[in-house]
Design an enzyme around this catalytic site. Structure first.
Site: not given
Length: 592
Positions: A293, A441-443, A448
């Site tokens: 990740m 996306y990807e959090g 974050q």
């Protein structure tokens, strides 16, 4: 749209002159015989050629054609399969992959530059090899040796692709409530059933097989995120000798019709008792996913940087050619009907903002990549631990801040084009649309920020932060008088961030709402301060060379602009953080 030219001179400057990466590589036994300065330069030169010549010309066509779905599968835009084969044949899919299974074995500091070139050429195209590399990383870290030998060589070579199947319609950021199930069989395989959405590269025509990594729950799994396991589920089953067998019970139900990245297939994937194999331990699937990740989130940050770089290259070419009005102090090109718009103060403000954010972002992404390499390859336990802590701290900043700045830079490029920036044929509006997803996306960037403040700042009691702050202060203390114009505002910025961090740590005791209220603006203050450190480092590397080379004098001029016109943003953001959560909760839900 201007032809994309990989910024290799700036990449070389950052790696070799600012961070002395070749010296680091030679000091790490695992890398000493793998890469040196000459190898790195050759890799980046070739990557610049393949991305600029084979991929970049497809960017607009890919946006206009998009992907198309049928019951037989998903077709990518014309030219994509051929370009992917060129990219794969060059070994670029496995540039950072384990050499034991056919990867190049390059450090992240190099693969990060290749990723920027790839995404700047076409963000949609870049997602296919990016997802494959991420899947490979998880397999390499957690799968059995049998699975590694069976799947990794063909994935690193680009013969097969990979995907990450996490999200479900009802489970986005909260993966603990996923419904996909995996039932064990006596032979060690599993039957995986469920539906996943937003799966990048879940189905396409670029490779003969796609290896899906799927989060699912075992029949006796505990509730929540502690009950998630990870499974390898190939699109086409693979025989023991490596040949392809029958199609697995995996299908693409549809693809999404999106605002941007239209040449990237975003799929609804259905697993109907598909055969799969567990990767890692039962109920430890999230831990396996989080192995890659940090790399993936930095990769998404680099996507934002890449879109900004492409926007800047377009905008600077246009600003030098577009004639409108006269310079405020009188005509510059008297023989022409008007001056190029680069003479106007506001256009120069926008261009310099783009340049400062791009080059600061490239230095910051490379800095984070070097921490990843140190954490992975260093033989000194203390160096690894410090680098791991810094990676944990800086990853959410890299993902969120680089993409926030990327969108700002693409919008500024569009603004420089004026009305032409709103028209499809110039390519600027596509960059804005493509870049927008990187904040989601990807959090999401809000997630974050919560991760940064809640887990990394408050969760570590400020210990992770102290590594960064101490490093900046050590740099300030060791700097000479020539750097004073850069060091003084950097010192004010890090002192402000220190005080703000201590305030956040204290205020968090009042309740979780305080963490959420402070998080986004705190991350922004951190990001601008981190860029200030990067710019001070770059100014140090450029000093003394500037009179002889316009590249270095441009660095110093851009550094001065950053400290004078961009870094002061932290002042209003700091005030916002200190405002706390009270005003966020004055209204009831019905009053909105």
């Amino acid at each position: 749209m201007a032809d994309y030219q990989a910024p290799r001179r700036d990449m070389h400057f950052v790696l070799s002159e600012v961070f002395a990466a070749p010296r680091l590589w030679q000091a790490l036994p695992a890398l000493a015989d793998v890469v040196d300065a000459q190898t790195a330069e050759a890799i980046l030169e070739e990557a610049g050629k393949v991305t600029g010549n084979s991929i970049a010309p497809l960017n607009r066509r890919g946006d206009e054609e998009g992907c198309t779905w049928s019951a037989e599968g998903v077709r990518t835009p014309s030219g994509f399969p051929e370009a992917y084969r060129v990219y794969a044949d060059g070994g670029w899919v496995g540039v950072g992959g384990d050499s034991s299974y056919g990867g190049m074995g390059m450090p992240k500091a190099i693969s990060a530059q290749v990723e920027e070139m790839m995404h700047a050429s076409s963000l949609s195209f870049g997602l296919y090899p990016m997802l494959t590399a991420g899947a490979c990383m998880a397999i390499n870290a957690h799968a059995s040796e049998e699975l590694k030998q069976k799947y990794l060589p063909n994935m690193y070579s680009g013969t097969w692709a990979g995907s990450m199947c996490l999200t479900e319609a009802h489970a986005g950021s909260d993966l603990g409530i996923i419904r996909t199930r995996a039932v064990p069989h006596a032979d060690g395989s599993y039957s995986v059933s469920g539906s996943k959405i937003f799966i990048t590269g879940g189905e396409h025509d670029l490779t003969e097989n796609i290896i899906h990594l799927v989060l699912a729950k075992l029949p006796d799994a505990p509730a929540g995120s502690k009950g998630i396991s990870l499974f390898l589920v190939p699109k086409v089953l693979v025989n023991d000798d490596g040949s392809l067998d029958a199609r697995n019970a995996v299908s693409c139900g549809s693809i999404e019709h999106k605002m941007g990245i239209k040449a990237s297939a975003t799929c609804v994937m259905n697993f109907d008792g598909a055969t799969g194999w567990m990767v890692g331990e039962p109920n430890k699937g999230l831990a396996a996913m989080f192995t890659m990740m940090n790399y993936e989130r930095l990769g998404v940050g680099i996507q934002g940087l890449a879109a900004g770089e492409r926007s800047y290259q377009n905008a600077i070419a246009y600003a030098r050619e577009r004639l409108q009005g006269r310079a405020p102090n009188g005509p510059v090109e008297k023989e022409r009907a008007a001056d190029p718009i680069i003479v106007h103060p506001d256009v120069r403000r926008m261009l310099l903002t783009m340049k400062a954010l791009n080059e600061g972002g490239r230095a910051f992404s490379s800095y984070v990549a070097i921490q990843l390499d140190t954490a992975k390859f260093s033989e000194e336990a203390s160096a690894r631990k410090r680098a791991e802590d810094l990676v944990a701290l800086l990853t959410p900043v890299a993902k969120a801040f680089l993409t926030d700045m990327g969108l700002e830079v693409t919008v500024l490029g569009q603004q420089i084009f004026g009305g032409h920036g709103f028209i499809r044929e110039w390519g600027q509006e596509q960059l804005v649309r493509d870049c927008r997803i990187t904040q989601i996306y990807e959090g999401t960037n809000g997630i974050q920020a919560l991760d940064l403040v809640g887990r990394k700042i408050v969760g570590s009691g400020g210990a992770f932060y102290n590594h960064f702050s101490d490093e900046v202060k050590a740099f300030i203390a060791s700097s000479n008088g020539e750097l004073v114009e850069f060091v003084e505002p950097l010192k004010e910025a890090i002192d402000n961030l220190d005080e703000l961090t201590h305030w956040v740590l204290g205020n968090a005791r009042k309740g979780s709402n305080e963490i959420g209220a402070a998080s986004v603006e705190y991350l922004q203050v951190f990001g601008y301060t981190a860029y200030a450190y990067m710019w001070a480092l770059m100014a140090q590397a450029a000093l003394g060379k500037a009179p002889m080379d316009s590249f270095y004098s441009s660095k110093l001029g851009t550094a001065r602009f950053y400290f004078a016109r961009i870094l002061p943003r932290i002042q209003s953001l700091t005030c916002t953080v200190r405002a706390g959560s009270t005003t966020l909760y004055e209204l009831s839900a019905e009053q909105f």
